[in-house]
Design an enzyme around this catalytic site. Structure first.
Site, PDB file in Angstrom:
ATOM      1  N   HIS A  34     -78.139  37.450  15.933  1.00 58.77           N
ATOM      2  CA  HIS A  34     -78.846  37.318  14.654  1.00 58.77           C
ATOM      3  C   HIS A  34     -80.287  37.778  14.852  1.00 58.77           C
ATOM      4  O   HIS A  34     -80.637  38.328  15.925  1.00 58.77           O
ATOM      5  CB  HIS A  34     -78.772  35.870  14.157  1.00 58.77           C
ATOM      6  CG  HIS A  34     -79.180  34.866  15.199  1.00 58.77           C
ATOM      7  ND1 HIS A  34     -80.477  34.771  15.661  1.00 58.77           N
ATOM      8  CD2 HIS A  34     -78.474  33.937  15.882  1.00 58.77           C
ATOM      9  CE1 HIS A  34     -80.561  33.809  16.558  1.00 58.77           C
ATOM     10  NE2 HIS A  34     -79.349  33.285  16.741  1.00 58.77           N
ATOM     11  N   HIS A  37     -82.087  37.052  18.121  1.00 59.01           N
ATOM     12  CA  HIS A  37     -81.745  37.949  19.231  1.00 59.01           C
ATOM     13  C   HIS A  37     -82.424  39.311  19.034  1.00 59.01           C
ATOM     14  O   HIS A  37     -82.869  39.938  19.988  1.00 59.01           O
ATOM     15  CB  HIS A  37     -80.226  38.146  19.311  1.00 59.01           C
ATOM     16  CG  HIS A  37     -79.469  36.888  19.604  1.00 59.01           C
ATOM     17  ND1 HIS A  37     -78.694  36.256  18.671  1.00 59.01           N
ATOM     18  CD2 HIS A  37     -79.383  36.142  20.733  1.00 59.01           C
ATOM     19  CE1 HIS A  37     -78.145  35.186  19.214  1.00 59.01           C
ATOM     20  NE2 HIS A  37     -78.554  35.085  20.460  1.00 59.01           N
ATOM     21  N   LYS A 149     -87.084  29.395  20.321  1.00 60.95           N
ATOM     22  CA  LYS A 149     -86.271  28.393  19.619  1.00 60.95           C
ATOM     23  C   LYS A 149     -85.602  27.442  20.622  1.00 60.95           C
ATOM     24  O   LYS A 149     -85.502  26.244  20.380  1.00 60.95           O
ATOM     25  CB  LYS A 149     -85.228  29.146  18.783  1.00 60.95           C
ATOM     26  CG  LYS A 149     -83.944  28.450  18.512  1.00 60.95           C
ATOM     27  CD  LYS A 149     -84.000  27.664  17.244  1.00 60.95           C
ATOM     28  CE  LYS A 149     -82.665  27.118  16.797  1.00 60.95           C
ATOM     29  NZ  LYS A 149     -81.695  26.868  17.836  1.00 60.95           N
ATOM     30  N   LEU A 184     -83.208  30.602  12.785  1.00 62.25           N
ATOM     31  CA  LEU A 184     -81.931  31.312  12.949  1.00 62.25           C
ATOM     32  C   LEU A 184     -81.236  30.789  14.206  1.00 62.25           C
ATOM     33  O   LEU A 184     -81.850  30.597  15.248  1.00 62.25           O
ATOM     34  CB  LEU A 184     -82.168  32.817  13.072  1.00 62.25           C
ATOM     35  CG  LEU A 184     -82.776  33.526  11.861  1.00 62.25           C
ATOM     36  CD1 LEU A 184     -82.660  35.042  12.028  1.00 62.25           C
ATOM     37  CD2 LEU A 184     -82.119  33.105  10.558  1.00 62.25           C
ATOM     38  N   SER A 186     -76.989  30.825  16.024  1.00 64.35           N
ATOM     39  CA  SER A 186     -75.579  31.217  15.870  1.00 64.35           C
ATOM     40  C   SER A 186     -74.785  30.073  15.252  1.00 64.35           C
ATOM     41  O   SER A 186     -73.736  30.285  14.657  1.00 64.35           O
ATOM     42  CB  SER A 186     -74.992  31.582  17.230  1.00 64.35           C
ATOM     43  OG  SER A 186     -75.780  32.578  17.825  1.00 64.35           O
TER      44      SER A 186
END
Ligand code: PAF
Length: 293
Positions: A34, A37, A149, A184, A186
């Site tokens: 996403h 990444h 994150k 964000l 996964s």
């Protein structure tokens, strides 16, 4: 773009690139790529001549009952994103390539893995550190990029690299957020509509903590309460932790000063989500968001 599924082939290719004098920047991932990444890959492209991405859902970092079996797999889309971003090679090993025998050698980073996520995920960071050490030995990167994150993971990997004298520079890419602030991840794809709406309160709660500090509050307990209150008003009642720790050593603090990490882990339905902000408190009381390192 090359794709490799064996260690030998990847090593031979990396060796060739290095003999040509090119530096290698590496982004380890578990796929389901996403925007977070993307930021790591873009950072890697700034720091190295060729970018290598790995896509490997590492079983040793999942505990019993966690989401290993349902972890999202979007390989075709992932490869397309990598291709579009100019990635030179993607390493997509099977589990049997990465763990050929019963794994009886582990990398354990003590201390830093006790607070925050370490409390509820015993063995998680041992699995992460071990697979990242293996990947570093396989890819032999000059630089590796991780997302802020997963702040505790980044600090743990940085410590591993320092203490084991690994010749890799660890760099960070910032957390990328949806317009409503949700970081964000996964795992966001697990959320149904109502849960997705509630998830926006995670970042709002972190901002409530930041606001409390901006207003002059320095007491960890009351700042943490401000975060908990905002989570509760946002309908998030399953809170694993809200913690304030030093940004470099991840030690719990009673009073806020210097650079601190305010971290949160919650469960929304069956989905566990984490987020954090790193805050620098200046001598004049000003509070700014910062990078971990
Ligand atoms: O952050 C991740 O996706 C994973 O923990 C990592 C670093 C790729 C190790 O499996």
């Amino acid at each position: 773009m090359k794709t490799f599924d064996t260690i030998d082939e990847l090593r031979a290719w990396v060796g060739g690139e290095k003999r040509r004098g090119l530096s290698v920047a590496f982004v380890p991932t578990m796929g389901a790529l996403h925007g977070g990444h993307r930021a790591c890959i873009e950072k890697a492209a700034e720091l190295g001549d060729v970018v290598v991405v790995s896509i490997f859902v590492n079983p040793t970092q999942f505990g019993p009952g966690e989401d290993l079996d349902k972890y999202p797999a979007t390989l075709d889309k992932d490869l397309e994103l990598c291709r579009n971003l100019g990635v030179a090679a993607v390493f997509v090993p099977e589990t049997r390539e990465m763990y050929t025998t019963n794994q009886n050698v582990w990398v354990e980073v003590e201390g830093l893995t006790s607070p925050l996520c370490g409390r509820s995920r015993p063995g998680h960071f041992r699995g992460v550190a071990t697979v990242v050490a293996k990947l570093f030995n396989i890819v032999a990167p000059d630089t590796a990029v991780f997302g802020q994150k997963d702040a505790q993971q980044a600090v743990v990997i940085n410590e591993m690299v320092t203490r084991l004298n690994l010749p890799v520079r660890v760099a960070l890419a910032p957390t990328i957020r949806e317009p409503d602030g949700l970081a964000l991840s996964s795992r966001n794809g697990y959320l149904g509509d109502a849960d997705r709406q509630r998830a926006a309160s995670i970042y709002q709660a972190l901002l409530a903590g930041r606001d409390a500090i901006s207003r002059g509050d320095r007491t960890a307990k009351t700042i943490i309460e401000a975060v908990q209150t905002r989570l509760a008003t946002g309908g998030i009642d399953d809170v694993e932790y809200v913690e304030l720790v030093t940004a470099d050593t991840l030690e719990p603090i009673d009073r806020v000063e210097g650079r601190v990490l305010l971290g949160v882990a919650v469960r929304i339905g069956t989905t566990r989500l984490i987020d954090n902000v790193v805050l620098t408190v200046a001598a004049d009381g000003g509070v700014t968001e910062a990078m971990l390192f």
